[in-house]
Design a protein around this motif. Structure first.
Motif, short mmCIF file in Angstrom:
data_model
loop_
_atom_site.label_atom_id
_atom_site.label_comp_id
_atom_site.label_asym_id
_atom_site.label_seq_id
_atom_site.Cartn_x
_atom_site.Cartn_y
_atom_site.Cartn_z
N THR A 109 0.83 -1.20 0.00
CA THR A 109 0.00 0.00 0.00
C THR A 109 0.86 1.25 0.00
O THR A 109 2.02 1.23 0.42
CB THR A 109 -0.91 0.06 1.25
OG1 THR A 109 -0.07 0.21 2.41
CG2 THR A 109 -1.74 -1.21 1.39
N SER A 110 0.25 2.36 -0.46
CA SER A 110 1.04 3.58 -0.52
C SER A 110 1.34 4.07 0.90
O SER A 110 2.35 4.71 1.14
CB SER A 110 0.35 4.65 -1.35
OG SER A 110 -0.74 5.19 -0.67
N ARG A 111 0.46 3.74 1.85
CA ARG A 111 0.73 4.14 3.24
C ARG A 111 2.00 3.46 3.75
O ARG A 111 2.86 4.09 4.36
CB ARG A 111 -0.46 3.77 4.13
CG ARG A 111 -0.37 4.34 5.55
CD ARG A 111 -1.54 3.88 6.40
NE ARG A 111 -1.71 2.42 6.38
CZ ARG A 111 -0.98 1.57 7.11
NH1 ARG A 111 -0.05 2.03 7.90
NH2 ARG A 111 -1.18 0.27 7.01
N GLN A 112 2.13 2.16 3.46
CA GLN A 112 3.33 1.43 3.90
C GLN A 112 4.59 1.97 3.22
O GLN A 112 5.64 2.13 3.84
CB GLN A 112 3.18 -0.06 3.60
CG GLN A 112 2.20 -0.76 4.53
CD GLN A 112 1.82 -2.14 4.03
OE1 GLN A 112 1.55 -2.31 2.84
NE2 GLN A 112 1.81 -3.12 4.91
N ILE A 113 4.47 2.25 1.93
CA ILE A 113 5.63 2.75 1.19
C ILE A 113 6.04 4.12 1.71
O ILE A 113 7.21 4.41 1.96
CB ILE A 113 5.33 2.80 -0.33
CG1 ILE A 113 5.11 1.38 -0.85
CG2 ILE A 113 6.44 3.50 -1.09
CD1 ILE A 113 4.58 1.31 -2.27
N ARG A 114 5.01 4.94 1.93
CA ARG A 114 5.28 6.29 2.41
C ARG A 114 6.01 6.26 3.76
O ARG A 114 7.03 6.92 3.95
CB ARG A 114 3.96 7.04 2.56
CG ARG A 114 4.11 8.47 2.99
CD ARG A 114 2.76 9.18 2.98
NE ARG A 114 2.99 10.61 2.98
CZ ARG A 114 3.29 11.29 4.08
NH1 ARG A 114 3.40 10.68 5.23
NH2 ARG A 114 3.52 12.60 4.02
N GLU A 115 5.48 5.44 4.65
CA GLU A 115 6.07 5.35 5.98
C GLU A 115 7.53 4.89 5.92
O GLU A 115 8.41 5.45 6.56
CB GLU A 115 5.24 4.35 6.78
CG GLU A 115 5.43 4.41 8.25
CD GLU A 115 4.64 3.28 8.92
OE1 GLU A 115 3.48 3.51 9.27
OE2 GLU A 115 5.17 2.16 9.03
N ARG A 116 7.77 3.90 5.08
CA ARG A 116 9.12 3.36 4.94
C ARG A 116 10.08 4.40 4.37
O ARG A 116 11.22 4.54 4.83
CB ARG A 116 9.08 2.12 4.04
CG ARG A 116 10.43 1.51 3.71
CD ARG A 116 11.10 0.95 4.95
NE ARG A 116 12.38 0.33 4.64
CZ ARG A 116 13.53 1.00 4.52
NH1 ARG A 116 13.55 2.31 4.66
NH2 ARG A 116 14.65 0.35 4.25
N LEU A 117 9.61 5.13 3.35
CA LEU A 117 10.49 6.11 2.70
C LEU A 117 10.81 7.27 3.64
O LEU A 117 11.95 7.73 3.71
CB LEU A 117 9.85 6.64 1.41
CG LEU A 117 9.82 5.65 0.26
CD1 LEU A 117 9.07 6.24 -0.92
CD2 LEU A 117 11.25 5.27 -0.15
N PHE A 118 9.80 7.73 4.38
CA PHE A 118 10.08 8.84 5.29
C PHE A 118 10.99 8.39 6.43
O PHE A 118 11.81 9.16 6.91
CB PHE A 118 8.78 9.48 5.79
CG PHE A 118 8.24 10.48 4.80
CD1 PHE A 118 8.71 11.79 4.80
CD2 PHE A 118 7.32 10.11 3.83
CE1 PHE A 118 8.25 12.71 3.87
CE2 PHE A 118 6.85 11.02 2.89
CZ PHE A 118 7.32 12.33 2.91
N ARG A 119 10.86 7.13 6.83
CA ARG A 119 11.77 6.61 7.84
C ARG A 119 13.20 6.58 7.30
O ARG A 119 14.15 6.95 7.97
CB ARG A 119 11.32 5.20 8.27
CG ARG A 119 12.21 4.56 9.31
CD ARG A 119 11.43 3.54 10.14
NE ARG A 119 10.81 2.50 9.35
CZ ARG A 119 11.44 1.41 8.92
NH1 ARG A 119 12.71 1.22 9.20
NH2 ARG A 119 10.81 0.51 8.20
N GLU A 120 13.34 6.21 6.01
CA GLU A 120 14.66 6.19 5.39
C GLU A 120 15.26 7.59 5.37
O GLU A 120 16.42 7.79 5.71
CB GLU A 120 14.56 5.63 3.97
CG GLU A 120 15.90 5.51 3.24
CD GLU A 120 16.76 4.39 3.81
OE1 GLU A 120 16.18 3.46 4.43
OE2 GLU A 120 18.00 4.45 3.66
N ALA A 121 14.44 8.56 4.95
CA ALA A 121 14.94 9.93 4.83
C ALA A 121 15.37 10.46 6.20
O ALA A 121 16.32 11.22 6.32
CB ALA A 121 13.88 10.83 4.23
N ASP A 122 14.65 10.01 7.22
CA ASP A 122 14.96 10.44 8.56
C ASP A 122 16.31 9.89 9.02
O ASP A 122 17.07 10.55 9.72
CB ASP A 122 13.83 9.94 9.48
CG ASP A 122 14.06 10.34 10.91
OD1 ASP A 122 14.51 11.48 11.10
OD2 ASP A 122 13.81 9.53 11.80
#
Ligand code: GTP
Ligand code: MG
Length: 609
Positions: free
Chosen positions: A326-339
């Motif tokens: 889901t886009s929610r899962q992808i979004r969460e993962r990507l923002f965690r990476e950027a962090d």
């Protein structure tokens, strides 16, 4: 205890991590009979598989009552930004140069940074055991490099050793004794100054490396610039711009010992330590005592130069392998990476269910995609784009430029020059390097290099070596022609069959083999012509066709061209996507439906007109 802090810097593959292995071994950092993997510091899975260092790592050895903290750095240009920050926390550097390959772009980059920081590097001409080693010439190359980079007299007077990191020796002379690394240890102790720090000021350090540990959470490594760190002391985290990021407690204080990090109660100014227990602090924030009012100076982050769109997988095979779709899962993962990864920036895209991910290069973003894929994600990835900037002084649009060094056998030089010129590269220098080889130097927009590496290897029969380095921004060079071939596109869902593929392969080059799942709009291969072509990959032989019956054996299929993740990403055009799942890499058209595809083509033609 007396301390020395050094970084090991070099071009990619010149032997940094291998040398650290031997330094650990010969300083007695391993227990007797301890089983240690080769290049032990490259400990994460992707580093081991690719044989490269991705994250800088700290380790520490004792030599004659002196503790030497050693930071191994990544050599690949995509991770070059990190090297500069690492140099900020050491007082010396060991520059490794491969005795055969000599000075390469990243050597120049890291030496330039070390000299600019006022360090007095130790030069090690490494891999002297290579049969094609030319240590004396390389020594001269290094001297010329130092001079060209404006080294001061004292920097030019660098100490130099000949070594084979892999064989575990370093000597002042080529004649030997080729026994151990004691000459290097002694040189580090005598040549690298102890850290100049203030032990009485309030505690402060700049976070220089961030990593996630499944047990400890965020672990921040840096040099204690001043004061004393004590377990459980309250701390304040200051952003380089001065604002308070968080306040908290230092619940874990770790010191480096060989490959391990050991918990300590206290650490002194000058030492390199790791801290856990903070939830927001990032590189290059200052972590300090509550009374600290201003951050310590930090190296600013390089701007990202390349971006890709990460979208959900909305193809017909979506969700069959991956658990995270889901886009929610992808979004969460990507923002965690950027962090956690300072070199990566993530923004919501104006497209729905898509995100813009910006970083330093194809390898860096490829590593992220590969990681996500292993965690069970499914994604589709768009064609990489370079990030331009508006020059703040002139108001002119500029794009990232690179310096490219190509080593090829003479007969292949022509085709390389031709291809790179088409991609707006300018030949700056061409010189023989012996053995009928030439070294070509180009200045070229980063854009022109996207997808070129595979072609380069084909053109040079796999013998060429290409090295590249970000070289700042230059005026926009105008359009660069993309791929010249169209795609062979599936008109059906199902499984590809031998019979159909046999006839399709006459049209170009196949990417799929019989039995592989295919779907409408999926790219099955490259068309020999410039336009896209729709084909049916599941058509079976008609059984009534007597003459064709029994001829299957003779219908030989050429093995399909298989692309790695990075090759696939570099290959696609703007209207195409790479579908990435835990088990497959597929190419597809952005619009799977043929009518929709034509409509969008018309729209973009209208827009261009
Ligand atoms: N012949 C020879 N090969 C070496 C020597 N040291 C390292 N190598 C080889 O060179 C390759 C790269 O070694 P690494 O230690 O991973 O190099 P690195 O500089 O850490 O590479 P990156 O971290 O990716 O920049 C490996 O295949 C090593 O086995 C040496 O002294 N002699
Ligand atoms: Mg390495």
């Amino acid at each position: 205890m007396d301390i020395r802090n050094i970084a090991i810097i070099a071009h990619v593959d010149h032997g940094k991590t291998t040398l650290v292995d031997q330094l650990l071994r010969q300083s007695g950092s391993f227990r007797e009979h301890q089983q240690v993997a080769e290049r032990a510091l490259d400990r994460n899975e992707l580093e081991r598989e690719r044989g490269i260092t991705i994250l800088a790592k700290c380790t520490s050895v004792a030599w004659k009552d002196i503790r030497i903290n050693i930071v191994d750095t990544p050599g690949h240009a995509d991770f070059g930004g990190e090297v500069e920050r690492i140099l900020n926390m050491v007082d010396g550097a060991i520059v490794l140069v491969d005795a055969a390959e000599g000075v390469l772009p990243q050597t120049k980059f890291v030496v330039g940074k070390a000299l600019a920081r006022g360090l007095h590097p130790i030069v090690v001409v490494n891999k002297v055991d290579r049969s094609d080693a030319r240590p004396d010439e390389v020594h001269i190359e290094v001297f010329d490099l130092f001079a060209a980079l404006g080294a001061s007299d004292s920097q030019l007077d660098f100490p130099m050793l000949y070594a084979s990191g892999r064989q575990g020796w370093a000597d002042t002379s080529l004649d030997g004794p080729r026994k151990d690394l004691s000459a290097l240890f002694n040189l580090v102790v005598s040549h690298v100054p102890p850290p100049k720090v203030d032990p009485d000021a309030p505690f402060a350090m700049v976070a220089s490396i961030l990593e996630y540990d499944s047990y400890l959470g965020r672990v921040l490594t840096g040099r204690l610039e001043q004061g004393r760190a004590r377990l459980n002391m309250p701390v304040k985290v200051l952003h380089p711009d001065g604002h308070v990021v968080e306040t908290g407690r230092m619940t874990k204080l770790l010191s480096f010992r060989g490959l391990d990090r050991v918990p300590v109660e206290e650490a002194e100014a000058g030492d390199i330590i790791a801290i856990a227990g903070l939830s927001e602090a990032n590189v290059p924030d200052t972590i300090g005592a509550p009374e600290l009012t201003a951050p310590l100076p930090a190296i600013p982050m390089d701007p990202p130069t390349l971006a890709m769109t990460f979208r959900i997988n909305d193809g017909p095979l979506a969700g069959r392998e991956g658990k995270k779709v889901t886009s929610r899962q992808i979004r969460e993962r990507l923002f965690r990476e950027a962090d956690g990864n300072v070199a990566i920036k993530v923004t919501d895209s104006n497209e729905t269910e898509a995100f813009e991910v910006a970083g330093r290069g194809e390898l860096q973003l490829g590593v992220l995609i590969e990681q996500m894929r292993r965690e069970g994600f499914e994604l589709t990835i768009g064609r990489p784009r370079v990030l331009t900037r508006i020059n703040p002084e002139t108001g002119v649009r500029e794009e990232p430029m690179e310096e490219v060094l190509v080593d090829v056998d003479e007969p292949y030089a022509g085709v390389v020059v031709e291809k790179l010129s088409q991609r707006k590269g300018e030949l700056r220098d061409m010189r023989p390097t012996g053995g009928h080889k030439l070294r070509l130097t180009f200045a070229i927009p980063s854009r022109g290099l996207i997808g070129y590496h595979g072609e380069f290897l084909t053109d040079t029969r796999g013998t060429g070596i290409m090295n590249r380095l970000f070289a700042g921004y230059g005026a926009w060079k105008g359009p660069i022609e993309g791929r010249r071939n169209g795609s062979l596109i599936s008109t059906e869902n199902g499984e590809a069959v031998h019979y159909a593929l046999f006839y399709i392969q006459e049209r170009g080059t196949l990417f799929v083999h019989p039995g592989e799942k295919v779907y409408v709009g999926m790219i099955l291969g490259e068309n020999a012509r410039g336009s896209d072509l729709e084909v049916n990959p599941i058509k079976e032989k008609k059984l009534t066709n007597i003459r064709a019956a029994g001829k299957d054996d003779a219908m030989l299929l050429i093995p399909p061209r298989r692309m790695s993740l990075e090759q696939a990403i570099a290959y696609i055009e703007d209207d195409e996507l790479v579908e990435v799942t835990p088990g497959a890499i597929r190419l597809r058209k952005r619009y799977l439906d043929s009518h929709e595809r034509k409509r969008s083509e018309r729209r973009s033609q209208d827009a261009a007109a």
